[in-house]
Motif scaffolding. Structure first.
Motif, PDB file in Angstrom:
ATOM      1  N   GLN A 180      -6.607   2.703  -0.521  1.00  0.00           N
ATOM      2  CA  GLN A 180      -6.675   1.379   0.093  1.00  0.00           C
ATOM      3  C   GLN A 180      -5.510   0.515  -0.399  1.00  0.00           C
ATOM      4  N   PHE A 198     -11.367  -4.916  -4.971  1.00  0.00           N
ATOM      5  CA  PHE A 198     -11.359  -4.260  -3.656  1.00  0.00           C
ATOM      6  C   PHE A 198     -11.317  -2.739  -3.770  1.00  0.00           C
ATOM      7  N   PHE A 235      -4.083  -3.670  -0.490  1.00  0.00           N
ATOM      8  CA  PHE A 235      -4.332  -5.091  -0.222  1.00  0.00           C
ATOM      9  C   PHE A 235      -2.992  -5.827  -0.156  1.00  0.00           C
ATOM     10  N   TYR A 262       0.732  -3.868   7.764  1.00  0.00           N
ATOM     11  CA  TYR A 262      -0.733  -3.775   7.825  1.00  0.00           C
ATOM     12  C   TYR A 262      -1.188  -2.968   9.042  1.00  0.00           C
ATOM     13  N   LEU A 306      -5.195 -10.653   2.395  1.00  0.00           N
ATOM     14  CA  LEU A 306      -5.798 -11.823   1.751  1.00  0.00           C
ATOM     15  C   LEU A 306      -5.140 -13.073   2.325  1.00  0.00           C
ATOM     16  N   GLN A 330      -6.154  -4.419   3.741  1.00  0.00           N
ATOM     17  CA  GLN A 330      -6.877  -5.693   3.797  1.00  0.00           C
ATOM     18  C   GLN A 330      -5.894  -6.811   3.459  1.00  0.00           C
ATOM     19  N   LYS A 347      -3.564   0.422   8.964  1.00  0.00           N
ATOM     20  CA  LYS A 347      -4.943   0.345   9.468  1.00  0.00           C
ATOM     21  C   LYS A 347      -5.564   1.729   9.522  1.00  0.00           C
ATOM     22  N   TYR A 402      -6.902   1.302   6.493  1.00  0.00           N
ATOM     23  CA  TYR A 402      -6.956   1.369   5.029  1.00  0.00           C
ATOM     24  C   TYR A 402      -6.176   0.216   4.394  1.00  0.00           C
TER      25      TYR A 402
END
Length: 319
Positions: free
Chosen positions: A32, A85, A34, A53, A63, A61, A57, A59
C-alpha cells in the motif's frame, strides 16, 4: 526496570480480522502507498500526485490535509502514518524556493524509514494532455529500465529497486497476452530519470503473432535526482530475506538447460537379466528340446551335489 508492553486482545470479530490483516504473511499482499501534501505545493505537483495515484489504484490512499513533514530531518510522522494505514510506501510533494516542484518517494521496513529519494519534477505532462484511450484500472504494468547506470551505479540500483516496489502489484502465476496493456519506462540519463507511460497496441501482422506498437498515454515527466537517504547494506539484506517456506529446495540429479527444459539423471543398479519378468509371448517360449536339455542339466547338477555330500560324510566317518 524493563518496560513490559501490554497485549490488548480484540473483543470483536471485526477487530480480530483487522489484527490478522496486519500480521506478517509468508506471501505478502500488494504494498500500500499513502500520498501526502506538504505545506506548500503547486498545480503541477498536485496533478503529478493524482496521476501517480491513478497508476497505483486500488493500492493507494491520498491524505487531504497538508502536513509540515521533513523526512530527511524527522521521519517520525511518516512512520506513524505507515503504522496507521499499514502501508510501506509513501509519496510526499512540497514546493519551496530552494527546491521547486519537489517529489519525494520512499519506503518503510517494519514501520521505520528505509529509503528516501528526492526528485525534482521537470517537463511534466499529465494524462489529459494525451488524447488517446487510457488503460483500465488495476492493470499490472510492465516495467522497463534502460541505461547502464541502473546496473553499474549503487545509488541507481537502489532507486530501481524502489521504483519496482512502487509500481509492481500482486504476483501472478499466469497472464494472457491481452492483459499486457501497460508499459512504464524509466531511462537513466545524466543525474535524471525519464519517466514515460505507454499503451500496448496489438496490430494485425498476417501471422498468429501480432505486431506490437507503443502509444504514449502519459503521464510524462523528468525526475531530477536531488537528495537520497538509502538504507545500509545490512538493513537492505534483512528486508530482502525470504522465509524458509518460500525457499526452493534443491533436488538432486535435476537440472535445467538454456531452453528451460528439465533434465534428470537416473542411477540404475546392476540388472539381472535372467530374472526379469517379460511378457509371455510365443516367440519367447522355450522349445521342447531346450526344456529337455535344461531338465537334464539341472538333474546332472543335483546328482553332482549329492555325490559331493556323500563323499564329505564318508570322509568325516573315516576320521
Amino acid at each position: 526496570m524493563p518496560v513490559i508492553e501490554r497485549i490488548i486482545k480484540p473483543k470483536t470479530h471485526k477487530g480480530k480480522q483487522a489484527i490478522l490483516k496486519r500480521e506478517p504473511k509468508i506471501i505478502e499482499n500488494a504494498k500500500q502507498t499513502f500520498f501526502i501534501k506538504g505545506l506548500k505545493t503547486t498545480e503541477v505537483l498536485q496533478s503529478c500526485m493524482k496521476n501517480l495515484y491513478i497508476l497505483k489504484k486500488p493500492y493507494g490512499q491520498i491524505l487531504q490535509r497538508r502536513n509540515d513533514i521533513r523526512p530527511f530531518e524527522d521521519p517520525t510522522p511518516l512512520e506513524n502514518f505507515g503504522r496507521k494505514f499499514n502501508a510501506s510506501l509513501f509519496v510526499l510533494i512540497n514546493n519551496n524556493k530552494k527546491r521547486p516542484n519537489n517529489l519525494i518517494i520512499g519506503r518503510l521496513f517494519e514501520h521505520t524509514i528505509m529509503d528516501i529519494v528526492e526528485f525534482g519534477v521537470e517537463d511534466y505532462k499529465c494524462l489529459t494532455n494525451f488524447k488517446l484511450e487510457k488503460i483500465s484500472s488495476d492493470i499490472k504494468p510492465m516495467l522497463v529500465f534502460q541505461g547502464e547506470l541502473f546496473e553499474s551505479n549503487h545509488e541507481y540500483r537502489r532507486i530501481k529497486n524502489l521504483l519496482i516496489d512502487m509500481f509492481q502489484r500482486e504476483t501472478v502465476k499466469q497472464i494472457r497476452l491481452q492483459g499486457l496493456e501497460h508499459v512504464l519506462s524509466f531511462t537513466a540519463n545524466d543525474n535524471c530519470i525519464l519517466f514515460r507511460s505507454y499503451k500496448v497496441l496489438l496490430k494485425k501482422s498476417g501471422t498468429r503473432v501480432p505486431r506490437i506498437e507503443l502509444a504514449e498515454i502519459g503521464p510524462r515527466m523528468n525526475l531530477r535526482i536531488r537528495r537520497t537517504k538509502l538504507a545500509t547494506d545490512d538493513l537492505f539484506k534483512q528486508a530482502c530475506k525470504k522465509p524458509k517456506e518460500l525457499k526452493v529446495k534443491k533436488k538432486k540429479n535435476i537440472s535445467e538447460d538454456n531452453l528451460g527444459k528439465t533434465l534428470g539423471r537416473v542411477h540404475v543398479g546392476t540388472q539381472k537379466l535372467n530374472t526379469i519378468q517379460t511378457r509371455k509371448m510365443k516367440g519367447l517360449r522355450k522349445t521342447l528340446t531346450e526344456r529337455k536339455s535344461e531338465r537334464k542339466r539341472k538333474q546332472v547338477i543335483t546328482e553332482e551335489d549329492n555325490a559331493k555330500k556323500i563323499k564329505v560324510n564318508t570322509d568325516e566317518n573315516n576320521i
